[in-house]
Enzyme design. Sequence first.
Site, mmCIF file in Angstrom:
data_model
loop_
_atom_site.group_PDB
_atom_site.id
_atom_site.type_symbol
_atom_site.label_atom_id
_atom_site.label_comp_id
_atom_site.label_asym_id
_atom_site.label_seq_id
_atom_site.Cartn_x
_atom_site.Cartn_y
_atom_site.Cartn_z
ATOM 1 N N LYS A 63 14.529 -52.743 -17.295
ATOM 2 C CA LYS A 63 14.391 -53.187 -18.581
ATOM 3 C C LYS A 63 13.201 -52.781 -19.488
ATOM 4 C CE LYS A 63 12.815 -56.201 -21.100
ATOM 5 N NZ LYS A 63 12.157 -55.583 -22.446
ATOM 6 N N GLU A 72 1.819 -55.570 -11.642
ATOM 7 C CA GLU A 72 0.574 -54.610 -12.128
ATOM 8 C C GLU A 72 0.248 -55.067 -13.256
ATOM 9 O OE1 GLU A 72 1.688 -50.652 -11.775
ATOM 10 O OE2 GLU A 72 1.417 -50.650 -9.642
ATOM 11 N N CYS A 86 -4.088 -49.813 -18.775
ATOM 12 C CA CYS A 86 -4.635 -50.870 -18.143
ATOM 13 C C CYS A 86 -5.809 -50.754 -17.499
ATOM 14 C CB CYS A 86 -3.405 -51.342 -17.033
ATOM 15 S SG CYS A 86 -3.071 -49.841 -15.935
HETATM 16 P P1 NAD Z 1 4.224 -57.459 -21.711
HETATM 17 O O1 NAD Z 1 3.928 -58.406 -20.630
HETATM 18 O O2 NAD Z 1 4.244 -58.231 -22.923
HETATM 19 O O3 NAD Z 1 5.617 -56.911 -21.398
HETATM 20 C C1 NAD Z 1 6.110 -56.305 -20.340
HETATM 21 C C2 NAD Z 1 7.482 -56.036 -20.341
HETATM 22 O O4 NAD Z 1 7.912 -57.522 -19.998
HETATM 23 C C3 NAD Z 1 8.525 -55.821 -21.678
HETATM 24 O O5 NAD Z 1 9.371 -55.145 -20.945
HETATM 25 C C4 NAD Z 1 8.774 -57.104 -22.302
HETATM 26 O O6 NAD Z 1 9.965 -56.990 -22.788
HETATM 27 C C5 NAD Z 1 9.007 -57.821 -20.875
HETATM 28 N N1 NAD Z 1 8.951 -59.356 -20.725
HETATM 29 C C6 NAD Z 1 8.029 -60.103 -21.719
HETATM 30 N N2 NAD Z 1 8.369 -61.432 -21.518
HETATM 31 C C7 NAD Z 1 9.106 -61.586 -20.338
HETATM 32 C C8 NAD Z 1 9.871 -62.693 -19.698
HETATM 33 N N3 NAD Z 1 9.446 -63.967 -19.954
HETATM 34 N N4 NAD Z 1 10.588 -62.318 -18.661
HETATM 35 C C9 NAD Z 1 10.990 -60.998 -18.079
HETATM 36 N N5 NAD Z 1 10.352 -59.999 -18.731
HETATM 37 C C10 NAD Z 1 9.479 -60.190 -19.871
HETATM 38 O O7 NAD Z 1 3.193 -56.165 -21.641
HETATM 39 P P2 NAD Z 1 3.126 -55.175 -22.774
HETATM 40 O O8 NAD Z 1 2.369 -55.840 -23.957
HETATM 41 O O9 NAD Z 1 4.294 -54.558 -23.169
HETATM 42 O O10 NAD Z 1 1.994 -54.091 -22.030
HETATM 43 C C11 NAD Z 1 0.577 -54.302 -22.089
HETATM 44 C C12 NAD Z 1 0.147 -54.922 -20.883
HETATM 45 O O11 NAD Z 1 0.428 -54.163 -19.599
HETATM 46 C C13 NAD Z 1 -1.370 -54.948 -20.665
HETATM 47 O O12 NAD Z 1 -1.978 -56.228 -20.142
HETATM 48 C C14 NAD Z 1 -1.745 -53.837 -19.593
HETATM 49 O O13 NAD Z 1 -2.959 -54.333 -18.929
HETATM 50 C C15 NAD Z 1 -0.570 -54.206 -18.849
HETATM 51 N N6 NAD Z 1 -0.394 -53.008 -18.007
HETATM 52 C C16 NAD Z 1 -0.765 -53.030 -16.643
HETATM 53 C C17 NAD Z 1 -0.789 -51.774 -15.717
HETATM 54 C C18 NAD Z 1 -1.139 -51.837 -14.479
HETATM 55 O O14 NAD Z 1 -0.671 -50.998 -13.939
HETATM 56 N N7 NAD Z 1 -1.922 -52.672 -13.993
HETATM 57 C C19 NAD Z 1 -0.221 -50.632 -16.311
HETATM 58 C C20 NAD Z 1 0.084 -50.531 -17.570
HETATM 59 C C21 NAD Z 1 0.154 -51.951 -18.502
#
Ligand code: NAD
Length: 501
Positions: A189, A264, A298
């Site tokens: 997804k 992550e 991140c």
């Molecule tokens: P997000 O959590 O808003 O979304 C990530 C994914 O989760 C998307 O595909 C979204 O559609 C899905 N999602 C949202 N709500 C959900 C739910 N209730 N159930 C299942 N799936 C759901 O994150 P974002 O805004 O897309 O990305 C930014 C974040 O990602 C930042 O916090 C960043 O630090 C983190 N990030 C972490 C790493 C790492 O390796 N630690 C790498 C890249 C990004």
Amino acid sequence: MSLAEHRARADAALVRFRDTPVGHFVGGRFEPVAGETFETRAPFDDALLARVAAGQPADVERAARAAEDAFGPWASLGGAPRKALLHRIADGIEARADEIALVESSDTGQPIRFMSKAAARAAENFRFFADRAESARDGLALPAERHLNYTLRQPIGPVGVITPWNTPFMLSTWKIAPALASGCTVVHKPAEWSPLSAVLLAEIARDAGLPDGVLNTVHGVGEVAGRALTEALPIRAIAFVGESATGAAIMAQGAPTLKRVHFELGGKNPVLVFGDADLDRALEAVVFMIFSLNGERCTSSSRLLVEESIHDVFADRLRARLAGIRVGDPLDPDTELGPLIHPTHRAKVARYLEIAAEEGAQVVSAPAATPPCTPPSLLLGAHNAMRVAQEEIFGPVLTVVPFADEAEALRLANDVRYGLAAYVWTGDLERGHRLARDLDAGMIWLNSENNRHLPAPFGGMKASGIGRDGGDYSFEFFMETKNVCVALGTHPIPRLGADPV
Ligand code: NAD
């Protein structure tokens, strides 16, 4: 290649998406779009790039069933053919590297100078795990006195992969490649703000000959399609990259079906710069780790902890660099910082600049940046209790906090809820190792910017994650470990009921 050439080639790569709405990829075919759709737009000029199917629970169920049906044959295929297939996917990624970079840059706003390397890194992910597909099942021999114990690993089953929008292509391969190498089948997804490069990955996998149903892609909004994936019964585990709050929601959603989770999550990563460091190199690394990838990274070093004795000099050098950062069209090969991905995210980052000023920090922004681009900014005179020192901004904003000595630096560094990465710049080897031992972070870089080695563990502590990726750590997540205990002779077995009273 010039900006004009990039634009022309990006147009050619994107025109297909404008003509036909993007459907889910289930059971080896792209489905026609029947129901609701959502838009994805280019962050730089707001151009409509595509309409994309907004997946519903029924779509996720169909994809989960396809992954379940494909699991048995894929898991029993054997490591060698899986290895060959994954290498063919890597070949396909390399062959379409330019197209991937242009689509990714247009959809996310990430500068092409960084995205042009994304495909190479993604192909490397596939090759790395392809080469380990044959040994993924290997276990340990654990001999005891009268028994031999040995372990086997087997793929856990169909898994869900949920990815964020910042560098979607590379990040998704980082999960999907080890899952496939383990023998798992996948429902992916992608994030709704940057869904397009996932379409290219599905095409590449199909064209490489990956059997139907082994990789499925369902688009949609997180709270609907993502949620359904975390609740789907056939899905055994969820590999998730995204915000900490979403990770918590996924843990709750997956609880009734006892999902194994790998998270992550976010970060507020400190970079500690001591007066005895090579300050020229430290400056390069600090600037790179907050302003590359639009600060939407991140592992960005978003909190600079700098020794008081060098604070003013270092801050002046940062200001000078800030003014020189080239902000603009992500397709321009000269651009170093593009527009943040979405108006909602831009508003969030802009609000943090206001909060910083309200909290008493001095906001220094590069003057040349114009909307839709967010100016790269320094928050000087900050202290650790400020929201801008505690919360993940996920943009080109560096919070600068001075410290007096090593003990204070350590205390400040650990005084956040996150624990993903930490960077230390010092000329004192012993201090470097002491801090590496004591910092609350899953990954420490000493006198280095973020430098990735695929066998090394990647992941965070505290609110930054659960589990590690990379090398064998990925297989630990995507596989079950089974123990087999064999008697080596006729050891005594306790007798019950053999001597009636
Ligand atoms: P997000 O959590 O808003 O979304 C990530 C994914 O989760 C998307 O595909 C979204 O559609 C899905 N999602 C949202 N709500 C959900 C739910 N209730 N159930 C299942 N799936 C759901 O994150 P974002 O805004 O897309 O990305 C930014 C974040 O990602 C930042 O916090 C960043 O630090 C983190 N990030 C972490 C790493 C790492 O390796 N630690 C790498 C890249 C990004």
